[in-house]
Design a protein around this motif. Structure first.
Motif, PDB file in Angstrom:
ATOM      1  N   MET A  26       0.853  -1.300   0.050  1.00 55.88           N
ATOM      2  CA  MET A  26      -0.097  -0.039   0.050  1.00 55.88           C
ATOM      3  C   MET A  26       0.926   1.158   0.127  1.00 55.88           C
ATOM      4  O   MET A  26       1.984   1.301   0.516  1.00 55.88           O
ATOM      5  N   SER A  27       0.217   2.252  -0.533  1.00 52.77           N
ATOM      6  CA  SER A  27       1.084   3.641  -0.647  1.00 52.77           C
ATOM      7  C   SER A  27       0.794   4.149   1.052  1.00 52.77           C
ATOM      8  O   SER A  27       0.018   3.866   1.451  1.00 52.77           O
ATOM      9  N   ALA A  28       1.837   5.114   1.142  1.00 58.32           N
ATOM     10  CA  ALA A  28       1.541   5.757   2.492  1.00 58.32           C
ATOM     11  C   ALA A  28       0.139   6.213   2.512  1.00 58.32           C
ATOM     12  O   ALA A  28      -0.198   6.450   3.431  1.00 58.32           O
ATOM     13  N   GLY A  29      -0.291   7.129   1.473  1.00 56.14           N
ATOM     14  CA  GLY A  29      -1.357   7.725   1.496  1.00 56.14           C
ATOM     15  C   GLY A  29      -2.648   6.742   1.717  1.00 56.14           C
ATOM     16  O   GLY A  29      -3.594   7.364   2.446  1.00 56.14           O
ATOM     17  N   GLU A  30      -2.813   5.636   1.011  1.00 57.15           N
ATOM     18  CA  GLU A  30      -3.593   4.663   1.464  1.00 57.15           C
ATOM     19  C   GLU A  30      -3.495   4.131   2.910  1.00 57.15           C
ATOM     20  O   GLU A  30      -4.554   3.960   3.328  1.00 57.15           O
ATOM     21  N   ILE A  31      -2.323   3.953   3.414  1.00 63.37           N
ATOM     22  CA  ILE A  31      -2.362   3.705   4.924  1.00 63.37           C
ATOM     23  C   ILE A  31      -2.879   4.719   5.769  1.00 63.37           C
ATOM     24  O   ILE A  31      -3.845   4.435   6.653  1.00 63.37           O
ATOM     25  N   VAL A  32      -2.532   6.004   5.396  1.00 57.29           N
ATOM     26  CA  VAL A  32      -3.029   6.960   6.259  1.00 57.29           C
ATOM     27  C   VAL A  32      -4.319   7.074   6.206  1.00 57.29           C
ATOM     28  O   VAL A  32      -5.125   7.554   7.332  1.00 57.29           O
ATOM     29  N   GLU A  33      -5.145   6.981   4.973  1.00 59.21           N
ATOM     30  CA  GLU A  33      -6.651   6.963   5.031  1.00 59.21           C
ATOM     31  C   GLU A  33      -7.343   6.090   5.963  1.00 59.21           C
ATOM     32  O   GLU A  33      -8.569   6.390   6.144  1.00 59.21           O
ATOM     33  N   GLN A  34      -6.814   4.740   6.464  1.00 58.50           N
ATOM     34  CA  GLN A  34      -7.225   3.854   7.386  1.00 58.50           C
ATOM     35  C   GLN A  34      -7.166   4.486   8.798  1.00 58.50           C
ATOM     36  O   GLN A  34      -8.053   3.765   9.615  1.00 58.50           O
ATOM     37  N   PHE A  35      -6.620   5.572   8.912  1.00 59.20           N
ATOM     38  CA  PHE A  35      -6.519   6.029  10.481  1.00 59.20           C
ATOM     39  C   PHE A  35      -7.269   7.435  10.790  1.00 59.20           C
ATOM     40  O   PHE A  35      -7.432   8.132   9.684  1.00 59.20           O
ATOM     41  N   ASP A  36      -7.372   7.522  11.844  1.00 54.78           N
ATOM     42  CA  ASP A  36      -7.984   8.967  12.031  1.00 54.78           C
ATOM     43  C   ASP A  36      -6.861   9.759  13.020  1.00 54.78           C
ATOM     44  O   ASP A  36      -7.395  10.528  14.117  1.00 54.78           O
TER      45      ASP A  36
END
Length: 98
Positions: A26-36
Motif C-alpha cells: 500500500m502507498s503511504a497515502g492509502e495507509i493514512v486513509e485507514q486511520f483517524d
C-alpha cells in the motif's frame, strides 16, 4: 530477534498497519486513509516498522509503497516456536539453562 521488533509490535496502530499490509503493498497515502490520526504520526509508525525490518518501502514516482517483510515475519515465527517449543530434556529443565 532484536528489541526493535518487539517494541514495534507493542503499538495497536502499528499492529493495524501490519494487518493492512498482510495481503498487499500500500502507498503511504492509502495507509493514512485507514486511520483517524495525522499523516506525520502514521509516518512515524511506518518508520518504527521499517527500523524493525517488519516493513520495507519502495519509491514509485512520487509515492512510497510499503510491503510486509515476510522474511522478518518468518524469522519471528521461528524464534517464537523455538522459545515456546518443547525442547526440554527429562526433568523439565530446558537444555539451554544448564
Amino acid at each position: 530477534m532484536n528489541d526493535d521488533f518487539f517494541q514495534a509490535l507493542s503499538n495497536p496502530y502499528r499492529q493495524k498497519i501490519i494487518r493492512l499490509l498482510k495481503w498487499k503493498s500500500m502507498s503511504a497515502g492509502e495507509i493514512v486513509e485507514q486511520f483517524d490520526i495525522a499523516q506525520p504520526t502514521v509516518s512515524r509508525h511506518l518508520d518504527v516498522l521499517k527500523k524493525a525490518r517488519i516493513v520495507t518501502s519502495e519509491r514509485r514516482g512520487n509515492q512510497i509503497f510499503y510491503t510486509l517483510n515476510l522474511s522478518t515475519a518468518q524469522e519471528m515465527m521461528l524464534f517464537l516456536s523455538e522459545l515456546f517449543g518443547r525442547e526440554e530434556e527429562k526433568g523439565g529443565v530446558p537444555v539451554e539453562c544448564k
